[in-house]
Motif scaffolding. Structure first.
Motif, PDB file in Angstrom:
ATOM      1  N   GLN A 100      11.390  -1.396  24.270  1.00  0.00           N
ATOM      2  CA  GLN A 100      10.847  -0.050  24.437  1.00  0.00           C
ATOM      3  C   GLN A 100      11.504   0.942  23.490  1.00  0.00           C
ATOM      4  OE1 GLN A 100      11.056   0.854  28.729  1.00  0.00           O
ATOM      5  NE2 GLN A 100       8.850   0.508  28.754  1.00  0.00           N
ATOM      6  N   LEU A 101      12.767   0.712  23.168  1.00  0.00           N
ATOM      7  CA  LEU A 101      13.469   1.617  22.261  1.00  0.00           C
ATOM      8  C   LEU A 101      12.877   1.565  20.864  1.00  0.00           C
ATOM      9  CD1 LEU A 101      15.852   3.538  21.687  1.00  0.00           C
ATOM     10  CD2 LEU A 101      17.243   1.496  21.199  1.00  0.00           C
ATOM     11  N   ARG A 102      12.631   0.365  20.351  1.00  0.00           N
ATOM     12  CA  ARG A 102      12.109   0.189  18.990  1.00  0.00           C
ATOM     13  C   ARG A 102      10.589   0.129  18.934  1.00  0.00           C
ATOM     14  NH1 ARG A 102      16.493   1.928  16.535  1.00  0.00           N
ATOM     15  NH2 ARG A 102      18.350   0.682  17.042  1.00  0.00           N
ATOM     16  N   GLU A 103       9.958  -0.014  20.099  1.00  0.00           N
ATOM     17  CA  GLU A 103       8.505  -0.176  20.175  1.00  0.00           C
ATOM     18  C   GLU A 103       8.038  -1.306  19.251  1.00  0.00           C
ATOM     19  OE1 GLU A 103       6.636   3.583  19.480  1.00  0.00           O
ATOM     20  OE2 GLU A 103       7.160   4.347  21.469  1.00  0.00           O
ATOM     21  N   ASP A 104       8.715  -2.422  19.368  1.00  0.00           N
ATOM     22  CA  ASP A 104       8.410  -3.583  18.538  1.00  0.00           C
ATOM     23  C   ASP A 104       9.051  -4.809  19.177  1.00  0.00           C
ATOM     24  OD1 ASP A 104       7.450  -5.127  16.504  1.00  0.00           O
ATOM     25  OD2 ASP A 104       8.610  -4.187  14.901  1.00  0.00           O
ATOM     26  N   TYR A 105       8.721  -5.981  18.616  1.00  0.00           N
ATOM     27  CA  TYR A 105       9.343  -7.211  19.093  1.00  0.00           C
ATOM     28  C   TYR A 105      10.811  -7.260  18.693  1.00  0.00           C
ATOM     29  CZ  TYR A 105       4.578  -8.983  19.798  1.00  0.00           C
ATOM     30  OH  TYR A 105       3.285  -9.164  20.203  1.00  0.00           O
ATOM     31  N   ARG A 106      11.629  -7.792  19.578  1.00  0.00           N
ATOM     32  CA  ARG A 106      13.028  -8.064  19.272  1.00  0.00           C
ATOM     33  C   ARG A 106      13.413  -9.381  19.949  1.00  0.00           C
ATOM     34  NH1 ARG A 106      12.220  -4.794  16.047  1.00  0.00           N
ATOM     35  NH2 ARG A 106      13.495  -2.999  15.413  1.00  0.00           N
ATOM     36  N   THR A 107      14.397 -10.061  19.387  1.00  0.00           N
ATOM     37  CA  THR A 107      14.906 -11.295  19.996  1.00  0.00           C
ATOM     38  C   THR A 107      16.368 -11.097  20.369  1.00  0.00           C
ATOM     39  OG1 THR A 107      15.495 -12.229  17.821  1.00  0.00           O
ATOM     40  CG2 THR A 107      13.302 -12.756  18.711  1.00  0.00           C
ATOM     41  N   PHE A 108      16.760 -11.741  21.459  1.00  0.00           N
ATOM     42  CA  PHE A 108      18.108 -11.591  21.987  1.00  0.00           C
ATOM     43  C   PHE A 108      18.655 -12.961  22.388  1.00  0.00           C
ATOM     44  CE2 PHE A 108      15.554  -7.889  23.017  1.00  0.00           C
ATOM     45  CZ  PHE A 108      16.327  -6.825  22.550  1.00  0.00           C
ATOM     46  N   ARG A 109      19.824 -13.309  21.869  1.00  0.00           N
ATOM     47  CA  ARG A 109      20.470 -14.550  22.290  1.00  0.00           C
ATOM     48  C   ARG A 109      21.012 -14.389  23.704  1.00  0.00           C
ATOM     49  NH1 ARG A 109      24.279 -17.283  17.757  1.00  0.00           N
ATOM     50  NH2 ARG A 109      25.358 -17.770  19.720  1.00  0.00           N
ATOM     51  N   LEU A 110      20.741 -15.373  24.547  1.00  0.00           N
ATOM     52  CA  LEU A 110      21.161 -15.268  25.935  1.00  0.00           C
ATOM     53  C   LEU A 110      22.677 -15.193  26.079  1.00  0.00           C
ATOM     54  CD1 LEU A 110      18.170 -15.895  26.440  1.00  0.00           C
ATOM     55  CD2 LEU A 110      18.880 -17.427  28.282  1.00  0.00           C
ATOM     56  N   ASP A 111      23.403 -15.893  25.204  1.00  0.00           N
ATOM     57  CA  ASP A 111      24.857 -15.898  25.329  1.00  0.00           C
ATOM     58  C   ASP A 111      25.490 -14.584  24.883  1.00  0.00           C
ATOM     59  OD1 ASP A 111      23.849 -16.964  22.802  1.00  0.00           O
ATOM     60  OD2 ASP A 111      25.949 -17.138  22.205  1.00  0.00           O
TER      61      ASP A 111
ATOM     62  N   HIS B  98       1.260 -13.688  20.078  1.00  0.00           N
ATOM     63  CA  HIS B  98       1.144 -12.766  18.946  1.00  0.00           C
ATOM     64  C   HIS B  98       2.438 -12.748  18.139  1.00  0.00           C
ATOM     65  CE1 HIS B  98       1.022  -8.568  17.166  1.00  0.00           C
ATOM     66  NE2 HIS B  98      -0.037  -9.166  16.656  1.00  0.00           N
ATOM     67  N   PHE B  99       3.582 -12.767  18.818  1.00  0.00           N
ATOM     68  CA  PHE B  99       4.872 -12.807  18.125  1.00  0.00           C
ATOM     69  C   PHE B  99       4.977 -14.044  17.247  1.00  0.00           C
ATOM     70  CE2 PHE B  99       9.147 -14.654  18.104  1.00  0.00           C
ATOM     71  CZ  PHE B  99       9.873 -13.646  17.467  1.00  0.00           C
ATOM     72  N   LEU B 100       4.608 -15.208  17.790  1.00  0.00           N
ATOM     73  CA  LEU B 100       4.688 -16.451  17.021  1.00  0.00           C
ATOM     74  C   LEU B 100       3.723 -16.431  15.846  1.00  0.00           C
ATOM     75  CD1 LEU B 100       4.945 -19.006  19.962  1.00  0.00           C
ATOM     76  CD2 LEU B 100       6.782 -18.208  18.474  1.00  0.00           C
ATOM     77  N   HIS B 101       2.569 -15.800  16.034  1.00  0.00           N
ATOM     78  CA  HIS B 101       1.601 -15.671  14.928  1.00  0.00           C
ATOM     79  C   HIS B 101       2.208 -14.840  13.799  1.00  0.00           C
ATOM     80  CE1 HIS B 101      -2.235 -15.202  12.882  1.00  0.00           C
ATOM     81  NE2 HIS B 101      -2.013 -13.902  12.839  1.00  0.00           N
ATOM     82  N   ILE B 102       2.892 -13.756  14.128  1.00  0.00           N
ATOM     83  CA  ILE B 102       3.535 -12.916  13.115  1.00  0.00           C
ATOM     84  C   ILE B 102       4.619 -13.695  12.388  1.00  0.00           C
ATOM     85  CG2 ILE B 102       5.006 -10.894  12.780  1.00  0.00           C
ATOM     86  CD1 ILE B 102       3.491  -9.547  15.049  1.00  0.00           C
ATOM     87  N   MET B 103       5.438 -14.438  13.136  1.00  0.00           N
ATOM     88  CA  MET B 103       6.507 -15.215  12.525  1.00  0.00           C
ATOM     89  C   MET B 103       5.949 -16.281  11.575  1.00  0.00           C
ATOM     90  SD  MET B 103       9.363 -13.950  13.515  1.00  0.00           S
ATOM     91  CE  MET B 103       8.480 -12.371  13.383  1.00  0.00           C
ATOM     92  N   LYS B 104       4.866 -16.907  11.968  1.00  0.00           N
ATOM     93  CA  LYS B 104       4.244 -17.923  11.113  1.00  0.00           C
ATOM     94  C   LYS B 104       3.724 -17.294   9.831  1.00  0.00           C
ATOM     95  CE  LYS B 104       0.539 -21.365  10.998  1.00  0.00           C
ATOM     96  NZ  LYS B 104      -0.592 -21.989  11.746  1.00  0.00           N
ATOM     97  N   ALA B 105       3.083 -16.118   9.947  1.00  0.00           N
ATOM     98  CA  ALA B 105       2.551 -15.438   8.764  1.00  0.00           C
ATOM     99  C   ALA B 105       3.673 -15.037   7.819  1.00  0.00           C
ATOM    100  CB  ALA B 105       1.747 -14.209   9.198  1.00  0.00           C
ATOM    101  N   ARG B 106       4.788 -14.555   8.360  1.00  0.00           N
ATOM    102  CA  ARG B 106       5.925 -14.174   7.516  1.00  0.00           C
ATOM    103  C   ARG B 106       6.520 -15.384   6.809  1.00  0.00           C
ATOM    104  NH1 ARG B 106       9.137  -9.938  11.550  1.00  0.00           N
ATOM    105  NH2 ARG B 106       7.567  -8.272  11.470  1.00  0.00           N
ATOM    106  N   HIS B 107       6.586 -16.489   7.546  1.00  0.00           N
ATOM    107  CA  HIS B 107       7.123 -17.710   6.943  1.00  0.00           C
ATOM    108  C   HIS B 107       6.246 -18.175   5.787  1.00  0.00           C
ATOM    109  CE1 HIS B 107       9.004 -21.637   6.580  1.00  0.00           C
ATOM    110  NE2 HIS B 107       7.815 -22.192   6.720  1.00  0.00           N
ATOM    111  N   GLU B 108       4.932 -18.115   5.976  1.00  0.00           N
ATOM    112  CA  GLU B 108       4.015 -18.533   4.911  1.00  0.00           C
ATOM    113  C   GLU B 108       4.125 -17.612   3.706  1.00  0.00           C
ATOM    114  OE1 GLU B 108       0.295 -18.532   6.921  1.00  0.00           O
ATOM    115  OE2 GLU B 108       0.581 -20.534   7.809  1.00  0.00           O
TER     116      GLU B 108
END
Length: 244
Positions: free
Chosen positions: A187-198, A220-230
């Motif tokens: 909510q702070l960034r209004e975007d996807y973020r990833t967080f390591r559980l540890d 949708h997140f995985l679709h974005i990651m795939k597009a960036r990788h390509e």
């Protein structure tokens, strides 16, 4: 693959989906032509399997249809047991308990010549409980929040050791072979973020619910990651020995 096995797999694919599957999707999964799928669908329908749908739209199996009890071959049993062991070794304690229960249920219905497969399986997954608890911290609470679409408030330490507190909308968990990562809408960034559980220091449910949609979901997140990788692959130099 023999035709009988392909027809069985086709029926299983349709049975396990609530939405329709197109002929193209089925052909890609079974590695046959769309024309073969059309023929198989016709054969199943003529034999009494209640398939709903039509060419050009998609197919699904009537929810009233029941398959006979399934039986596994040795390779399938080994794959299931290895997968359950991986969940037991690297999931949280609740996941591990259910994985072990699943193993016992699978073994209980196997024929005698496969029933002891778990004892002779030459594929091992280390189970170190102290490490497991460290890397799966908060996993049970996060999985519950994902299921009921409830926002979480977390205190987090980033890789540069900077601390942050934020409210997130948990979307999914990804396992990277050792580290579990939470995919969330921040909510702070209004975007996807990833967080390591540890690296999550504390976590609480807020009692607030959220909704997912086409532009805010794990898919949708995985679709974005795939597009960036390509895109990154397209930018790579043609000669891999040349420095970037």
């Amino acid at each position: 693959m023999h035709r009988a096995e392909r027809l069985f797999q086709l029926t299983t694919l349709l049975r396990n989906r609530r939405t329709v599957l197109t002929a193209r999707q089925l052909s890609e999964h079974l590695q046959v032509s769309e024309r073969t799928i059309y023929r198989d669908i016709q054969s199943l329908s003529l034999s009494g399997v209640p398939i709903e749908g039509e060419a050009g739209v998609g197919y699904r199996l009537s929810h009233r249809y029941q398959l006979p009890p399934l039986m596994f071959d040795r390779e399938e049993v080994e794959a299931l047991l290895l997968g359950a062991r991986m969940v037991s070794g690297w999931g949280d304690m609740d996941m591990a308990r259910h994985a072990n229960q699943a193993i016992q249920k699978i073994l209980a219905v196997l024929p005698d010549h496969l029933r002891h497969s778990d004892e002779t399986l030459p594929l091992l997954v280390p189970n170190m409980e102290e490490v497991q608890r460290y890397y799966t911290a908060h996993s049970q609470t996060i999985r519950a929040a994902i299921r009921i679409h409830q926002r979480l408030r977390i205190d987090y330490i980033r890789a540069d050791e900077e601390r942050s507190s934020r409210v997130i909308e948990p979307l999914g968990l990804i396992f990277w072979g050792k580290v579990w990562t939470l995919v969330a809408w921040c909510q702070l960034r209004e975007d996807y973020r990833t967080f390591r559980l540890d690296r999550i220091q504390s976590l609480d449910m807020t009692g607030e619910t959220f909704a997912t949609h086409e532009q805010k979901s794990l898919k949708h997140f995985l679709h974005i990651m795939k597009a960036r990788h390509e895109q990154d692959c397209d930018k790579a130099p043609s000669n891999p020995q040349e420095p970037l």
